[in-house]
Scaffold this motif. Structure first.
Motif, PDB file in Angstrom:
ATOM      1  N   ILE B 301       0.514  -1.041   0.016  1.00 22.73           N
ATOM      2  CA  ILE B 301      -0.078  -0.230  -0.423  1.00 22.73           C
ATOM      3  C   ILE B 301       0.786   1.063  -0.299  1.00 22.73           C
ATOM      4  N   PRO B 302       1.674   1.697   0.823  1.00 17.31           N
ATOM      5  CA  PRO B 302       2.759   2.747   0.797  1.00 17.31           C
ATOM      6  C   PRO B 302       4.048   2.852  -0.369  1.00 17.31           C
ATOM      7  N   LEU B 309       1.649   4.531   4.866  1.00 15.31           N
ATOM      8  CA  LEU B 309       2.826   3.207   5.838  1.00 15.31           C
ATOM      9  C   LEU B 309       2.394   4.236   7.098  1.00 15.31           C
ATOM     10  N   MET B 310       1.894   5.398   7.910  1.00 12.46           N
ATOM     11  CA  MET B 310       1.129   5.810   8.968  1.00 12.46           C
ATOM     12  C   MET B 310       0.255   4.850   9.510  1.00 12.46           C
ATOM     13  N   LEU B 311      -0.570   4.240   8.681  1.00 12.78           N
ATOM     14  CA  LEU B 311      -1.707   3.697   8.873  1.00 12.78           C
ATOM     15  C   LEU B 311      -1.220   2.225   8.957  1.00 12.78           C
ATOM     16  N   THR B 312      -0.571   1.883   8.398  1.00 13.83           N
ATOM     17  CA  THR B 312       0.149   0.315   7.919  1.00 13.83           C
ATOM     18  C   THR B 312       0.742  -0.480   8.781  1.00 13.83           C
ATOM     19  N   LEU B 313       0.983   0.752   9.317  1.00 17.54           N
ATOM     20  CA  LEU B 313       2.515  -0.192  10.191  1.00 17.54           C
ATOM     21  C   LEU B 313       1.746  -0.454  11.732  1.00 17.54           C
ATOM     22  N   PRO B 314       0.858   0.789  11.599  1.00 23.44           N
ATOM     23  CA  PRO B 314       0.059   0.248  13.758  1.00 23.44           C
ATOM     24  C   PRO B 314      -1.504  -1.091  12.988  1.00 23.44           C
ATOM     25  N   ILE B 315      -0.851  -1.679  11.929  1.00 21.58           N
ATOM     26  CA  ILE B 315      -2.222  -2.044  11.586  1.00 21.58           C
ATOM     27  C   ILE B 315      -1.663  -3.079  11.531  1.00 21.58           C
ATOM     28  N   LEU B 369      13.445   2.515   3.098  1.00 18.65           N
ATOM     29  CA  LEU B 369      14.724   2.879   1.672  1.00 18.65           C
ATOM     30  C   LEU B 369      13.978   2.608   0.379  1.00 18.65           C
ATOM     31  N   ILE B 370      13.064   1.864  -0.028  1.00 17.68           N
ATOM     32  CA  ILE B 370      12.491   2.617  -1.470  1.00 17.68           C
ATOM     33  C   ILE B 370      12.319   3.909  -1.687  1.00 17.68           C
ATOM     34  N   LEU B 371      11.409   3.896   0.167  1.00 19.76           N
ATOM     35  CA  LEU B 371      10.503   5.941  -0.109  1.00 19.76           C
ATOM     36  C   LEU B 371      11.752   6.832   0.484  1.00 19.76           C
ATOM     37  N   GLY B 372      12.905   6.132  -0.155  1.00 24.20           N
ATOM     38  CA  GLY B 372      13.744   7.413   0.076  1.00 24.20           C
ATOM     39  C   GLY B 372      14.138   7.839   1.415  1.00 24.20           C
ATOM     40  N   GLU B 373      13.478   7.593   2.968  1.00 24.47           N
ATOM     41  CA  GLU B 373      13.771   8.125   3.947  1.00 24.47           C
ATOM     42  C   GLU B 373      15.344   8.323   4.740  1.00 24.47           C
TER      43      GLU B 373
END
Lengths: 230, 453
Positions: B301-302, B309-315, B369-373
């Motif tokens: 999803i992210p 990712l803010m939602l999917t991580l806690p889920i 990493l993919i999202l460039g953080e």
């Protein structure tokens, strides 16, 4: 009497540990031999070695003059085996198990039909002929395995704990059949923990202690040994 | 006296009976689950697909015609690949389908060696048929007839070789298998460096002969366990009838390595760990659905909408904790009526649960990493996640234990929710993560309080 099974200086190692050491005895025609001993004495290992499912590390084994190492195929044709835990085929019905033994040992058709009739009645399996192993109880499976081993006329019958899992009637029927097989000329080697069965059925005994033959002889000597130990 | 039948005739008879039983089982299952209307429409759909496939194949053939010239020179690499594949597969699969039935047949007056040979030949003949039906026509379409003949002949030759090698290697220690993989990989890389092929084939032949001529104990027990599971676990039948002819057994590389571990361990925690491992292996179905699902929630999803990712991580964390807690709830079934040492029981389970969470951590690291953080932010996020999972999973397990023992407890749900919100917000900006330790350590103290009370 003619010697049918000859066990000569047999030794077996499992994971570099000697489990059986220099086992020697013989079984004559028309004789029932009981292998006795405590748990872990090596009875089942000896049984497995005699039927060829475990390699021996020394010594010789022969049935009716057929050496296990030199004439393995002929050796295997001369015995049947009833294991402690029934080994049945997933793909075969009860009746097909009997057919398999008929094909493998060459039991004539008329004899096969009459024996299946007798044994299925005796062991109360008539209604189960078309069932697959997974539909049978442990006792039923033991009965199927027993009938399979009784079907052919072979010189030697190896039986590991024959009365385990059998009900009283089936146990009695098996006893009668073993005695009948013996009088017809077969030699029987059985292991059991039921000492009363040894007294009732066996002619001779071999006692194993820690993988060695500690004593052997006529079953009357076994009674004496048992009496002294108690 | 009737002559005993030959091993071959008894073997083929047994195989026919096996087919019959499997066919009957499938038939019963189909009769039970298949709707005739559905079969009719599925049939129509298949016919429609065949037309599309035919059309597509016609276009493809004109495009691919003669293009196989690119792969033609690599035909000589086939035996190397076959050997490597055999050695890798031999970790988990003996290749030849010798089942408990064949083993039992060998206790009767039938030779085990002969039965293995029949099974080998049967598989080889089947493979020849497959090669004739698929790779042969494809090779003739793609490349010149000389190259096609070379490819197909090498396939015919490589397959029996690799099958026999796989059978031999299966019963040997992992080091032998790895040696074959490494040696063949080195030889195949030398192929690309233009070393003389004959010399490389000589090297490969020596390796193969060394193992084929080796006489050692065959691991019959493991062979029949694996083959019985493969032959008798008919997926469709098992799925619909919930009846397995043989208990399903999964044999992966890790399990075969674990099996060979020597030594005896008697510490309570180790024994509990082994019991839990066995239970988790039985529950593999749930585990193999959960772990990939939570990883996919984090990864997929992210990838489309990064802030999700803010939602999917806690889920993902909540789902994992709930499933882990749910599996732990079976503690009474797992340990039967045995009195258990609670702490060792929980600790041994939690170690496995933490290990199971590692793919989720890896997924999170990969997507960031993919999202460039930046690495600093990822590092902070990972520390916060690990900290939260470490404490919260322990609490979930504690709660489940108390539920099983019908004890009263107070669940501070708001702390959990607050931590999850902070973790999600930490994906937006790492500064939010500074709040996680505050809540988590507070939570940790409250666990101790609950246990004392």
């Amino acid at each position: 009497m003619e010697v049918v099974l000859d066990v000569n200086n047999c030794s077996v190692d499992i994971q570099k540990e000697r489990i059986l050491q220099d086992i020697s005895f013989h079984v004559k025609r028309n004789e029932i031999m009981a292998l006795v001993g405590h748990n872990g004495a090596g009875k089942s290992t000896l049984m497995k070695t005699m039927i060829g499912s475990r390699e021996k590390n020394g010594g010789t084994l022969s049935i009716a003059g057929h050496d296990q190492d030199k004439h393995y195929k002929a050796y295997k044709r001369h015995f049947t085996y009833i294991p402690e835990e029934p080994l049945l085929f997933n793909e075969l019905t009860v009746y097909h198990h009997f057919k398999l033994y008929q094909k493998s040992y060459g039991v004539p058709e008329d004899l096969f039909i009459s024996r299946v009739q007798t044994y299925t009645e005796g062991f109360e399996l008539k209604e189960k002929l078309d069932e697959y192993p997974e539909a049978l109880s442990k006792g039923m499976r033991q009965k199927v395995q027993t009938i399979c081993a009784l079907l052919p006329d072979v010189p030697v019958l190896f039986i590991d704990e024959p009365f385990m899992g059998l009900d009283v009637y089936a146990g009695r029927f098996l006893e009668e059949e073993l005695v009948r097989k013996k009088t017809e000329g077969a030699s029987i080697v059985l292991t059991t923990h039921q000492l009363d069965k040894v007294s009732e059925l066996a002619d001779r005994y071999v006692m194993l202690v820690e993988g060695k033959v500690s004593s052997s002889g006529d079953v009357s000597e076994f009674h004496e040994l048992e009496r002294r130990s108690t | 006296m009737m002559e005993p039948r030959t091993t071959y005739s008894v073997y083929t008879w047994l195989r026919k009976k096996r087919w019959k039983k499997k066919f009957d089982l499938y038939q019963q299952t189909y009769n039970m689950v298949v709707d005739p209307v559905m079969v009719f429409y599925s049939g129509l759909f298949v016919i429609f697909c065949l037309f599309i496939g035919y059309d597509w194949l016609q276009q493809l053939i004109t495009v691919l015609d003669g293009r196989g010239g690119i792969i033609a020179p690599y035909a000589l690499l086939l035996p190397f690949l076959a050997v490597i594949s055999a050695a890798i597969t031999s970790f988990t699969d003996p290749g030849i389908r010798f089942t408990s039935s064949e083993l039992q047949l060998s206790f009767l007056p039938h030779s085990r060696k002969r039965l293995v040979t029949y099974l080998f030949l049967e598989k080889y003949v089947l493979q020849i048929l497959i090669i004739i039906v698929i790779p042969l026509p494809v090779a003739f379409v793609l490349m010149s007839w000389e190259s096609a003949v070379l490819w197909v002949s090498l396939l015919f030759l490589s397959y029996p070789l690799s099958l026999w090698l796989q059978w031999k290697l299966f019963s040997l220690p992992s080091t032998h298998k790895l040696t074959v993989v490494l040696f063949s990989a080195i030889l195949s890389s030398l192929f690309f460096l233009d070393y003389p092929v004959l010399l490389l084939y000589l090297g490969l032949s020596i390796v193969i002969l060394m193992f084929l001529m080796r006489k050692g104990d065959v691991d019959w027990g493991r062979i029949i366990d694996i083959n019985d599971a493969r032959v008798w676990n008919m997926w469709l039948v098992g799925y619909f009838t919930e009846v397995n002819i043989k208990p399903p057994k999964r044999f992966g590389i890790t399990q075969s390595i674990w099996k060979k571990k020597k030594g005896r361990h008697y510490s309570v925690q180790h024994l509990y760990g082994r019991i839990w491992t066995g239970y988790l292996q039985k529950s593999a179905d749930v585990i193999w659905k959960t772990i990939p699902t939570v990883c996919l929630i984090i990864l997929v999803i992210p990838m489309r909408v990064d802030w999700m990712l803010m939602l999917t991580l806690p889920i993902a964390i909540v789902v994992y904790h709930e499933v882990a807690g749910g599996l732990f709830s079976d503690v009474e079934t797992v340990f039967h009526s045995m009195p258990i040492e609670e702490e060792s029981c929980k600790t041994s389970y939690m170690i496995l649960a933490y290990i199971g969470f590692s793919p989720v951590i890896i997924s999170f690291f990969s997507i960031q990493l993919i999202l460039g953080e930046s690495f600093v932010a990822i590092g902070m996020q990972l520390i916060a996640i690990i900290l939260f999972v470490y404490v919260d999973l322990a609490q979930v397990i504690n709660e489940r234990m108390m539920m099983v023992q019908k004890e009263n407890f107070y669940r501070e749900e708001w702390r959990r929710v607050a931590s999850l919100i902070l973790l999600g917000a930490g994906v937006y900006h790492p500064l939010f993560l500074l709040g996680v330790p505050l809540v988590v350590f507070k939570q940790g103290r409250s666990i101790r309080k609950e246990l004392i009370s």
